[in-house]
Every structure is written in structure tokens, then in C-alpha cells.
Design a protein around this motif. Structure first.
Motif, PDB file in Angstrom:
ATOM      1  N   TYR A  86      81.947 -24.131 107.676  1.00 40.52           N
ATOM      2  CA  TYR A  86      83.159 -24.572 106.988  1.00 40.52           C
ATOM      3  C   TYR A  86      83.917 -25.665 107.728  1.00 40.52           C
ATOM      4  CZ  TYR A  86      82.197 -20.220 104.591  1.00 40.52           C
ATOM      5  OH  TYR A  86      81.576 -19.219 103.876  1.00 40.52           O
ATOM      6  N   HIS A  87      83.433 -26.059 108.885  1.00 41.40           N
ATOM      7  CA  HIS A  87      84.165 -27.039 109.684  1.00 41.40           C
ATOM      8  C   HIS A  87      83.988 -28.437 109.118  1.00 41.40           C
ATOM      9  CE1 HIS A  87      83.755 -24.230 113.433  1.00 41.40           C
ATOM     10  NE2 HIS A  87      84.451 -23.691 112.455  1.00 41.40           N
TER      11      HIS A  87
ATOM     12  N   ALA B  74      88.285 -24.914 103.724  1.00 39.79           N
ATOM     13  CA  ALA B  74      86.933 -24.425 103.989  1.00 39.79           C
ATOM     14  C   ALA B  74      86.139 -24.315 102.690  1.00 39.79           C
ATOM     15  CB  ALA B  74      86.993 -23.071 104.697  1.00 39.79           C
TER      16      ALA B  74
ATOM     17  N   ARG C  30      93.872 -27.273 112.443  1.00 42.15           N
ATOM     18  CA  ARG C  30      92.532 -27.442 113.020  1.00 42.15           C
ATOM     19  C   ARG C  30      92.059 -26.143 113.666  1.00 42.15           C
ATOM     20  NH1 ARG C  30      93.923 -33.216 115.733  1.00 42.15           N
ATOM     21  NH2 ARG C  30      93.041 -34.588 114.121  1.00 42.15           N
TER      22      ARG C  30
ATOM     23  N   ALA D 238      93.961 -23.501 105.374  1.00 39.76           N
ATOM     24  CA  ALA D 238      92.665 -23.686 106.038  1.00 39.76           C
ATOM     25  C   ALA D 238      91.545 -23.035 105.240  1.00 39.76           C
ATOM     26  CB  ALA D 238      92.711 -23.110 107.449  1.00 39.76           C
TER      27      ALA D 238
ATOM     28  N   LEU E 214      90.957 -23.667 111.025  1.00 40.32           N
ATOM     29  CA  LEU E 214      89.659 -23.998 110.449  1.00 40.32           C
ATOM     30  C   LEU E 214      88.535 -23.730 111.448  1.00 40.32           C
ATOM     31  CD1 LEU E 214      88.414 -25.168 107.831  1.00 40.32           C
ATOM     32  CD2 LEU E 214      88.486 -27.412 108.930  1.00 40.32           C
TER      33      LEU E 214
END
Length: 284
Positions: free
Chosen positions: A254-255, A216, A244, A212, A247
């Protein structure tokens, strides 16, 4: 070029398909004699294509797990003995027709962009989480390809401890963790995590968090707005929701959208055919 023979060489199985205008109209597969070396794989692929004797001398595209430079392949543990092996030349000599060779994750990224989870997204990333961690990038609607082949080696990027990210997030890494915790393999560890076993869940969460963090980075470095996750580990039920959540735990900057890859094992075959048909870009 609307008709192409596509091959996908994996450490366990190799597959062939006739792709016509984006549709697979014939396919075959065979176990890969990975531990017998690259020449044995070439011989096996030759036998595999003989199954379709009626086909004319169509051009051939090959996806293979490993570092590809000018048709030569250097592979990792899944294909031992592949050190700058001239795959394109060997296959062309055998078959007397043009052969192009591509990294399998890059080919799968282009296949998903053309026909699967990446459609309509101009800044797209495909990540396969399996024995290793591979990736492909589509930027501005073009497959990112570098002359030296280092265009999406996500698994080789460094984690916080200075080791390659693959050593934390891959199926191989999880298998090592599984053995340390008394599980048979990565699959058994994931099953235990899904059943609520805390130690297994912690190991899986660590692997997911490392990936993750890398996704990002891609969102702010390259403007990636959608990432498709594939591979034997990445497509397990429960893996994507964990990714998910990891993140989403980071700041909103960063999503981006995380989805499952939709083409499965056919992504590389479709990608090879599309690359052969209309190359999206060329190395500088």
C-alpha cells in the motif's frame, strides 16, 4: 486558447486571475459573500472582474467547492443555498462570453499535475484537507472526469464505522473533536498535538489514520504512485510526516509517494486555465 480568465470560489475568499500560457499575469481577490446566497456571489465576481477593464472578452473558467453537473453547482456548508445553481448560465448571461465550471479539487489536481507536485507522474492523486476533504485523480495522464460528477469524492467514501470519511478526517471533524477536548478549533488542537499533548495527538492521529487507509485503497485500486496533500490542514507543519508514518505502518503493498502540494492557492487557477486550454478528457 493561451489567455484565460480563471476564477476560484471559496467559502471565505474568491479570486480571479489572468492566466497566459501557464503564467498568472494579473490577479485580484475579494471576500466571498457566502451566506448571502449564490446570486450575491455572482454579483461579487462581476465586480471583481471589472477591476481589469482593459481585458477583451476572454473565455472564463471557474473552480468552485461543490458537486458540479452540466454547469450547475450543489455545494455543502461552505456555500449555503447552492442547490443545482446554474452558475455557468448566470455568469455567461452577466458577462456575455463562454463560461465553464469545474469542481475546485479536480481543477487543483490538474493544476498540480501540469505545473506542480504531480509533474511526471501518470497516476497521480491530489487531496485537499481543509474544512472538508476533496480530491482529484489523474489516471494515465488524463484527469478522471465522470458524467455524474462522482469521479473523486474521497471525502464521501465510507470509513469503517459506516460514516463518510470526511466526518473523521476533515478540519470540520477535528474542530468538533477540539471542542470536545476543550480547544478552540482544529488549529488549536493541532498546535497542542505538536506541543506533545496526548489527547490532542490521539485525535489528530485518528484523523490521519482514516485518510491513510483511503490512500492505501487508491494505491491498489487505481495504481496511484504519488499523492500530493494540500489544504489549510494538510499543509500544516507536522501533518504530512504523520500521514507518511500512518501509511508506512501498513503493509508495503500500500505504500506510495506522499508529497506536499506546491502551488498553494494558485493550483485551482492554474488547473482551470489548463482545462480551458486543452481539456484532458471529457465525460463519457
Amino acid at each position: 486558447m493561451s489567455r484565460v480568465i480563471a476564477l476560484d470560489i471559496g467559502g471565505t475568499h474568491s479570486r480571479a486571475a489572468l492566466v497566459e500560457s501557464g503564467h498568472i499575469t494579473w490577479r485580484a481577490h475579494v471576500p466571498t459573500p457566502a451566506h448571502d446566497g449564490p446570486e450575491a456571489v455572482v454579483a461579487t465576481l462581476t465586480d471583481l472582474l471589472r477591476a481589469e477593464r482593459s481585458e477583451p472578452a476572454l473565455p472564463i473558467g471557474v473552480a468552485v467547492a461543490g458537486f458540479v453537473e452540466r454547469g450547475c453547482v450543489t455545494a455543502h456548508a461552505g456555500l449555503p443555498g447552492w442547490q443545482a445553481f446554474p452558475l455557468a448560465t448566470r455568469l455567461s448571461e452577466r458577462w456575455g462570453r463562454p463560461v465553464q465550471v469545474f469542481n475546485d479539487a479536480r481543477a487543483a489536481a490538474w493544476g498540480e499535475y501540469q505545473h506542480g507536485a504531480g509533474r511526471g507522474c501518470s497516476e497521480f492523486c491530489f487531496v485537499t484537507v481543509s474544512t472538508g476533504v476533496g480530491a482529484g485523480l489523474v489516471l494515465g495522464g488524463r484527469l478522471h472526469r465522470a458524467r455524474n460528477g462522482l469521479d473523486a469524492e474521497l471525502g464521501e467514501t465510507l470509513a469503517a464505522d459506516g460514516r463518510p470519511m470526511e466526518e473523521h478526517a476533515s478540519g470540520t471533524a477535528l474542530t468538533r473533536q477540539a471542542h470536545a477536548l476543550g480547544y478552540a478549533n482544529a488549529s488549536a488542537l493541532c498546535d497542542a498535538a505538536d506541543a506533545g499533548e496526548p489527547r490532542a495527538e490521539a485525535a489528530l492521529q485518528h484523523a490521519v489514520a482514516v485518510l491513510a487507509a483511503k490512500l492505501a485503497d487508491l494505491s491498489v485500486l487505481l495504481g496511484i504512485t504519488r499523492t500530493a496533500i494540500g489544504g489549510g490542514l494538510g499543509l500544516r507543519p507536522g501533518y504530512l510526516p504523520r500521514l507518511r508514518a500512518a501509511l508506512q505502518a501498513l503493509p508495503p503493498l500500500y505504500h506510495h509517494e506522499l508529497v506536499s502540494a506546491t502551488l498553494g492557492g494558485d493550483a485551482g487557477l492554474h488547473g482551470v486555465a489548463a482545462l480551458m486550454d486543452r481539456p484532458p478528457s471529457a465525460p463519457p
